[in-house]
Design a protein around this motif. Structure first.
Motif, mmCIF file in Angstrom:
data_model
loop_
_atom_site.group_PDB
_atom_site.id
_atom_site.type_symbol
_atom_site.label_atom_id
_atom_site.label_comp_id
_atom_site.label_asym_id
_atom_site.label_seq_id
_atom_site.Cartn_x
_atom_site.Cartn_y
_atom_site.Cartn_z
ATOM 1 N N SER A 174 40.184 46.431 42.804
ATOM 2 C CA SER A 174 40.636 45.920 43.829
ATOM 3 C C SER A 174 42.211 45.662 43.719
ATOM 4 O O SER A 174 42.770 45.471 42.427
ATOM 5 N N THR A 175 43.103 45.657 44.799
ATOM 6 C CA THR A 175 44.410 45.382 44.771
ATOM 7 C C THR A 175 44.668 43.993 45.284
ATOM 8 O O THR A 175 45.742 43.503 45.058
ATOM 9 N N SER A 176 43.662 43.149 45.801
ATOM 10 C CA SER A 176 43.822 41.815 46.002
ATOM 11 C C SER A 176 42.496 41.360 46.049
ATOM 12 O O SER A 176 41.462 41.417 47.041
ATOM 13 N N ASN A 177 41.853 40.528 45.148
ATOM 14 C CA ASN A 177 40.697 39.829 45.191
ATOM 15 C C ASN A 177 40.465 38.892 46.571
ATOM 16 O O ASN A 177 39.656 38.941 46.769
ATOM 17 N N GLN A 236 40.376 43.491 39.850
ATOM 18 C CA GLN A 236 41.942 43.481 40.261
ATOM 19 C C GLN A 236 42.745 44.108 38.767
ATOM 20 O O GLN A 236 43.510 44.666 39.105
ATOM 21 N N SER A 254 41.352 47.160 49.958
ATOM 22 C CA SER A 254 41.973 47.782 48.743
ATOM 23 C C SER A 254 41.645 49.253 48.673
ATOM 24 O O SER A 254 42.335 50.231 48.005
ATOM 25 N N THR A 264 41.310 37.834 37.418
ATOM 26 C CA THR A 264 41.263 39.000 37.871
ATOM 27 C C THR A 264 40.064 39.412 38.146
ATOM 28 O O THR A 264 39.772 40.772 38.605
#
Length: 117
Positions: free
Chosen positions: A15-18, A54, A107, A39
Motif C-alpha cells: 500500500s502507498t496509503s492505507n 504500507q 496503490s 502501517t
C-alpha cells in the motif's frame, strides 16, 4: 475459521496509503478493517483473510499475484470500482466460465472481478 491444507490463507497487498485503500475497498466491496499500528491494516469480510502493508519493501505492481474477487453483479461492481476512483485496466471480457474485468486500486495493485456465465 478453518484453514484447508494447501488452500489460500492470506492475501497481503502493498500500500502507498492505507487510508486510500480502506476508503476504496470499503466503498466498493463493503469490507471493514482493523488498524495494527501505523502501517498495517487487517481486512475483514473478504472471505479470505488479508491486509494492507504500507511499510512493505514490496511495491504495488501488476506483476504480483492476481487476486480474483467473485461478484454476483459484475456491472454493479465495475461501476462501484470506477465511482470509488479505481481504474479499469482490462475491460470486461468473456471466457468459458463467465466474464471478468481487471482494475487497479489506489496503490496500483491490479486485481480482477469475475462472475459466472
Amino acid at each position: 475459521m478453518t484453514n484447508p491444507h494447501h488452500g489460500f490463507n492470506y492475501i497481503e497487498l502493498p500500500s502507498t496509503s492505507n487510508a486510500a485503500m480502506k476508503k476504496f475497498y470499503g466503498t466498493v466491496f463493503g469490507w471493514t478493517f482493523q488498524d495494527w499500528g501505523d502501517t498495517y491494516v487487517a481486512i475483514h469480510g473478504s472471505a479470505v483473510e488479508g491486509g494492507f502493508d504500507q511499510a512493505s519493501d514490496r511495491n504495488p505492481s501488476a506483476d504480483g499475484p492476481l487476486v480474483v474477487i467473485f461478484s454476483n453483479d459484475l456491472d454493479a461492481t465495475k461501476s462501484a470500482v470506477l465511482a470509488a476512483g479505481g481504474d479499469v485496466s482490462v475491460d470486461t471480457y468473456s471466457f468459458p466460465g463467465g466474464q471478468r474485468f481487471h482494475f487497479k486500486d489506489p496503490s496500483g495493485n491490479e486485481l480482477a472481478v469475475w462472475t459466472p456465465a
